[in-house]
Structure formats: C-alpha cells, structure tokens
Design a protein around this motif. Structure first.
Motif, PDB file in Angstrom:
ATOM      1  N   TRP A  12      33.160 -31.798  -5.248  1.00  0.00           N
ATOM      2  CA  TRP A  12      32.090 -30.817  -5.489  1.00  0.00           C
ATOM      3  C   TRP A  12      32.215 -29.673  -4.495  1.00  0.00           C
ATOM      4  O   TRP A  12      32.137 -28.495  -4.883  1.00  0.00           O
ATOM      5  CB  TRP A  12      30.727 -31.485  -5.350  1.00  0.00           C
ATOM      6  CG  TRP A  12      29.593 -30.504  -5.251  1.00  0.00           C
ATOM      7  CD1 TRP A  12      28.978 -29.861  -6.275  1.00  0.00           C
ATOM      8  CD2 TRP A  12      28.967 -30.039  -4.047  1.00  0.00           C
ATOM      9  NE1 TRP A  12      28.009 -29.014  -5.792  1.00  0.00           N
ATOM     10  CE2 TRP A  12      27.980 -29.107  -4.430  1.00  0.00           C
ATOM     11  CE3 TRP A  12      29.155 -30.321  -2.694  1.00  0.00           C
ATOM     12  CZ2 TRP A  12      27.168 -28.450  -3.498  1.00  0.00           C
ATOM     13  CZ3 TRP A  12      28.351 -29.671  -1.764  1.00  0.00           C
ATOM     14  CH2 TRP A  12      27.377 -28.755  -2.161  1.00  0.00           C
ATOM     15  N   ALA A  13      32.424 -30.000  -3.215  1.00  0.00           N
ATOM     16  CA  ALA A  13      32.551 -28.952  -2.201  1.00  0.00           C
ATOM     17  C   ALA A  13      33.780 -28.089  -2.456  1.00  0.00           C
ATOM     18  O   ALA A  13      33.739 -26.857  -2.302  1.00  0.00           O
ATOM     19  CB  ALA A  13      32.616 -29.579  -0.804  1.00  0.00           C
ATOM     20  N   SER A  14      34.885 -28.705  -2.873  1.00  0.00           N
ATOM     21  CA  SER A  14      36.101 -27.947  -3.171  1.00  0.00           C
ATOM     22  C   SER A  14      35.869 -26.988  -4.334  1.00  0.00           C
ATOM     23  O   SER A  14      36.273 -25.819  -4.293  1.00  0.00           O
ATOM     24  CB  SER A  14      37.249 -28.904  -3.510  1.00  0.00           C
ATOM     25  OG  SER A  14      37.614 -29.686  -2.392  1.00  0.00           O
ATOM     26  N   ALA A  15      35.226 -27.483  -5.384  1.00  0.00           N
ATOM     27  CA  ALA A  15      34.970 -26.648  -6.558  1.00  0.00           C
ATOM     28  C   ALA A  15      34.014 -25.515  -6.222  1.00  0.00           C
ATOM     29  O   ALA A  15      34.217 -24.367  -6.637  1.00  0.00           O
ATOM     30  CB  ALA A  15      34.411 -27.511  -7.689  1.00  0.00           C
ATOM     31  N   TRP A  21      41.934 -30.538  -3.125  1.00  0.00           N
ATOM     32  CA  TRP A  21      41.378 -31.866  -3.364  1.00  0.00           C
ATOM     33  C   TRP A  21      42.385 -32.989  -3.144  1.00  0.00           C
ATOM     34  O   TRP A  21      42.001 -34.156  -3.014  1.00  0.00           O
ATOM     35  CB  TRP A  21      40.850 -31.954  -4.797  1.00  0.00           C
ATOM     36  CG  TRP A  21      41.874 -31.695  -5.860  1.00  0.00           C
ATOM     37  CD1 TRP A  21      42.116 -30.509  -6.489  1.00  0.00           C
ATOM     38  CD2 TRP A  21      42.805 -32.637  -6.429  1.00  0.00           C
ATOM     39  NE1 TRP A  21      43.136 -30.636  -7.404  1.00  0.00           N
ATOM     40  CE2 TRP A  21      43.568 -31.936  -7.390  1.00  0.00           C
ATOM     41  CE3 TRP A  21      43.059 -33.991  -6.220  1.00  0.00           C
ATOM     42  CZ2 TRP A  21      44.587 -32.542  -8.141  1.00  0.00           C
ATOM     43  CZ3 TRP A  21      44.068 -34.594  -6.961  1.00  0.00           C
ATOM     44  CH2 TRP A  21      44.812 -33.878  -7.904  1.00  0.00           C
ATOM     45  N   MET A  22      43.675 -32.671  -3.084  1.00  0.00           N
ATOM     46  CA  MET A  22      44.711 -33.692  -3.215  1.00  0.00           C
ATOM     47  C   MET A  22      44.699 -34.722  -2.086  1.00  0.00           C
ATOM     48  O   MET A  22      44.812 -35.932  -2.312  1.00  0.00           O
ATOM     49  CB  MET A  22      46.096 -33.046  -3.304  1.00  0.00           C
ATOM     50  CG  MET A  22      46.346 -32.292  -4.598  1.00  0.00           C
ATOM     51  SD  MET A  22      45.597 -30.633  -4.553  1.00  0.00           S
ATOM     52  CE  MET A  22      46.482 -29.842  -5.897  1.00  0.00           C
ATOM     53  N   LYS A  23      44.577 -34.250  -0.852  1.00  0.00           N
ATOM     54  CA  LYS A  23      44.644 -35.182   0.276  1.00  0.00           C
ATOM     55  C   LYS A  23      43.472 -36.160   0.253  1.00  0.00           C
ATOM     56  O   LYS A  23      43.642 -37.372   0.474  1.00  0.00           O
ATOM     57  CB  LYS A  23      44.678 -34.406   1.584  1.00  0.00           C
ATOM     58  CG  LYS A  23      44.749 -35.295   2.824  1.00  0.00           C
ATOM     59  CD  LYS A  23      43.499 -35.129   3.644  1.00  0.00           C
ATOM     60  CE  LYS A  23      43.551 -35.983   4.890  1.00  0.00           C
ATOM     61  NZ  LYS A  23      42.370 -35.780   5.737  1.00  0.00           N
ATOM     62  N   HIS A  24      42.272 -35.656  -0.040  1.00  0.00           N
ATOM     63  CA  HIS A  24      41.103 -36.541  -0.068  1.00  0.00           C
ATOM     64  C   HIS A  24      41.186 -37.514  -1.239  1.00  0.00           C
ATOM     65  O   HIS A  24      40.802 -38.687  -1.106  1.00  0.00           O
ATOM     66  CB  HIS A  24      39.822 -35.710  -0.140  1.00  0.00           C
ATOM     67  CG  HIS A  24      39.514 -34.996   1.129  1.00  0.00           C
ATOM     68  ND1 HIS A  24      39.158 -35.660   2.286  1.00  0.00           N
ATOM     69  CD2 HIS A  24      39.519 -33.678   1.435  1.00  0.00           C
ATOM     70  CE1 HIS A  24      38.961 -34.777   3.251  1.00  0.00           C
ATOM     71  NE2 HIS A  24      39.170 -33.578   2.767  1.00  0.00           N
ATOM     72  N   ALA A  49      39.563 -35.394 -10.771  1.00  0.00           N
ATOM     73  CA  ALA A  49      40.190 -34.222 -10.160  1.00  0.00           C
ATOM     74  C   ALA A  49      40.716 -33.250 -11.207  1.00  0.00           C
ATOM     75  O   ALA A  49      40.807 -32.044 -10.950  1.00  0.00           O
ATOM     76  CB  ALA A  49      41.329 -34.659  -9.247  1.00  0.00           C
ATOM     77  N   ALA A  50      41.031 -33.742 -12.387  1.00  0.00           N
ATOM     78  CA  ALA A  50      41.561 -32.877 -13.443  1.00  0.00           C
ATOM     79  C   ALA A  50      40.551 -31.834 -13.890  1.00  0.00           C
ATOM     80  O   ALA A  50      40.926 -30.843 -14.526  1.00  0.00           O
ATOM     81  CB  ALA A  50      41.999 -33.722 -14.635  1.00  0.00           C
ATOM     82  N   GLY A  51      39.278 -32.030 -13.543  1.00  0.00           N
ATOM     83  CA  GLY A  51      38.254 -31.064 -13.910  1.00  0.00           C
ATOM     84  C   GLY A  51      38.230 -29.836 -13.031  1.00  0.00           C
ATOM     85  O   GLY A  51      37.546 -28.848 -13.361  1.00  0.00           O
ATOM     86  N   LEU A  52      38.961 -29.842 -11.925  1.00  0.00           N
ATOM     87  CA  LEU A  52      39.000 -28.686 -11.034  1.00  0.00           C
ATOM     88  C   LEU A  52      40.050 -27.687 -11.513  1.00  0.00           C
ATOM     89  O   LEU A  52      41.007 -28.068 -12.185  1.00  0.00           O
ATOM     90  CB  LEU A  52      39.309 -29.115  -9.600  1.00  0.00           C
ATOM     91  CG  LEU A  52      38.110 -29.538  -8.744  1.00  0.00           C
ATOM     92  CD1 LEU A  52      37.526 -30.851  -9.235  1.00  0.00           C
ATOM     93  CD2 LEU A  52      38.514 -29.660  -7.274  1.00  0.00           C
TER      94      LEU A  52
END
Length: 222
Positions: A85-88, A109-112, A130-133
């Motif tokens: 959510w924070a990344s998006a 998002w990848m590392k988290h 993650a595919a939703g980002l």
C-alpha cells in the motif's frame, strides 16, 4: 492498478537484499540523470510519511521510526499489504511529474515481497497481490551475497534484516538474506531483470543502468 506518475514516465526499480547499495545507486542515478537534463525523481515507500504530497497518509505522521517498528511487528500477510500500500501510494498519489521523467524506485515492492516469502508466505499469493502494482519498465537486481552484506552492515544489522531475530546474530542474518536472495534470483531469471554485481563500483553500476534504460526507452518508443 493502472495509476502511473505520468504517461511518458519510465519506472526503474532498483532491488536487492539489505546492504546491496540500492539507496546509494539510486542517489547517483538521480544526480547523473538530472545533470544530463533528464527529469528524474526518487521514490521510496516511506516518502508517504515525510512529505505533504500525500495527505491520505497523514494519519501515520510524523513518527517514521514508530511506523517502521509497527510494520516489523505485523504478521506475514498484513505486513506485506501495508508495505505494498505504501509503495503504491508513494508512486501513484503524488501530484506533478514531467514528460519523459525517470522515476527511480528505491527497492519498490520486490525485496519486501521476497522477505515475506522467506517468512513463509505463499509465493503465489504474494505474486498475485504484487501484480496489482504498476509494472516497472526496468528492474535492476543489485545482487549481493549475504556474507558481503553482513560485512557492509559492520555487524550491526536490524532485526528485520535477520528474519526478526532480536539478537541480530550473524547466522540469522545470513540465513534470512540467503532465503531472500534465492527468491530475487528466481524472479530475476523468470522476468529478465538486469542483474548487476553489487561489488562493482557505484559509478560503473550507474553507467550500466543508464545504458540499459536508454535501450529500454528506445524499444518502448519504437
């Protein structure tokens, strides 16, 4: 999720384990691109706590340290959703942007997501969420071996870098970083990420990323 910071923006994600040098590299890339006249900005998920550009995150301010601590105490699943959510939000809700801008995603998002899989989360669920980002146009896997990462941390890692081991032991750090690296390696191979050796000098790494970005943008504009 379709939101992007400007239709012509190029999203460049620099990912890797703890101690890979992601922030150092994105900082140099930002300076290089700006000096060359290319509009560029860096984006980190924690920007939502520090900047007034994200009014919807005002409920989390002003204590970034406390927010990070709370995230670390969340269980697998809720923690990933919070971080994504924070990344998006950091990527899509900020006003502005310029034509031809390069958006440098420090970690994205990848590392988290890889860390949550290392904690035991279902990989299929993690990847589906993650595919939703917004997809990055270029993903750079700054690959660092756990032993080198430990040395770079000078023996003072944080618990989340050690699989939440509060003693922050060397063995827990190496085990967690090794599991995280295995996930990132798998994704890099599957999705064709640009894999760079984190032991190379940062200026050399920046040259490689800028060259790859130029190739990718030429392909996008063809």
């Amino acid at each position: 999720m379709s939101g992007r910071p400007g239709d012509a923006a190029a999203l460049v994600a620099v990912v890797g384990g703890d101690g890979a040098g992601k922030s150092t590299l994105t900082g140099l890339l930002h300076r290089r691109l700006t000096a060359a006249g290319t509009p560029a900005r860096r984006v980190d998920r924690w920007d939502v706590l520090a900047e007034t550009d994200y009014p919807s995150a005002a409920c989390l301010r002003p204590d970034e340290r406390q927010a990070r601590s709370c995230a670390a105490r969340m269980s697998t699943g809720p923690r990933l959703l919070f971080l994504l959510w924070a990344s998006a939000l950091a990527l899509t809700d900020r006003a502005g942007g310029m034509p031809g801008e390069v958006v440098l995603l420090d970690g994205y998002w990848m590392k988290h997501a890889a860390a949550e899989i290392a904690y035991g989360a279902d990989p299929a669920w993690v990847e589906a969420v993650a595919a939703g980002l917004p997809a990055a146009d270029l993903v750079v896997h700054l690959r660092v071996e756990p032993e080198l990462a430990w040395a770079r941390k000078d023996g003072r890692p944080l618990p989340f870098e050690c699989g939440m081991d509060l003693t922050c032991s060397r063995s827990s750090f190496l085990a967690h970083q090794g599991a995280l690296l295995a996930v990132l390696d798998r994704w890099a191979d599957r999705h064709g990420w640009l894999v760079l050796d984190a032991t190379a000098p940062t200026p050399v790494l920046a040259d490689q990323v800028i060259a790859a970005l130029a190739d990718r943008r030429a392909t996008m504009e063809a």
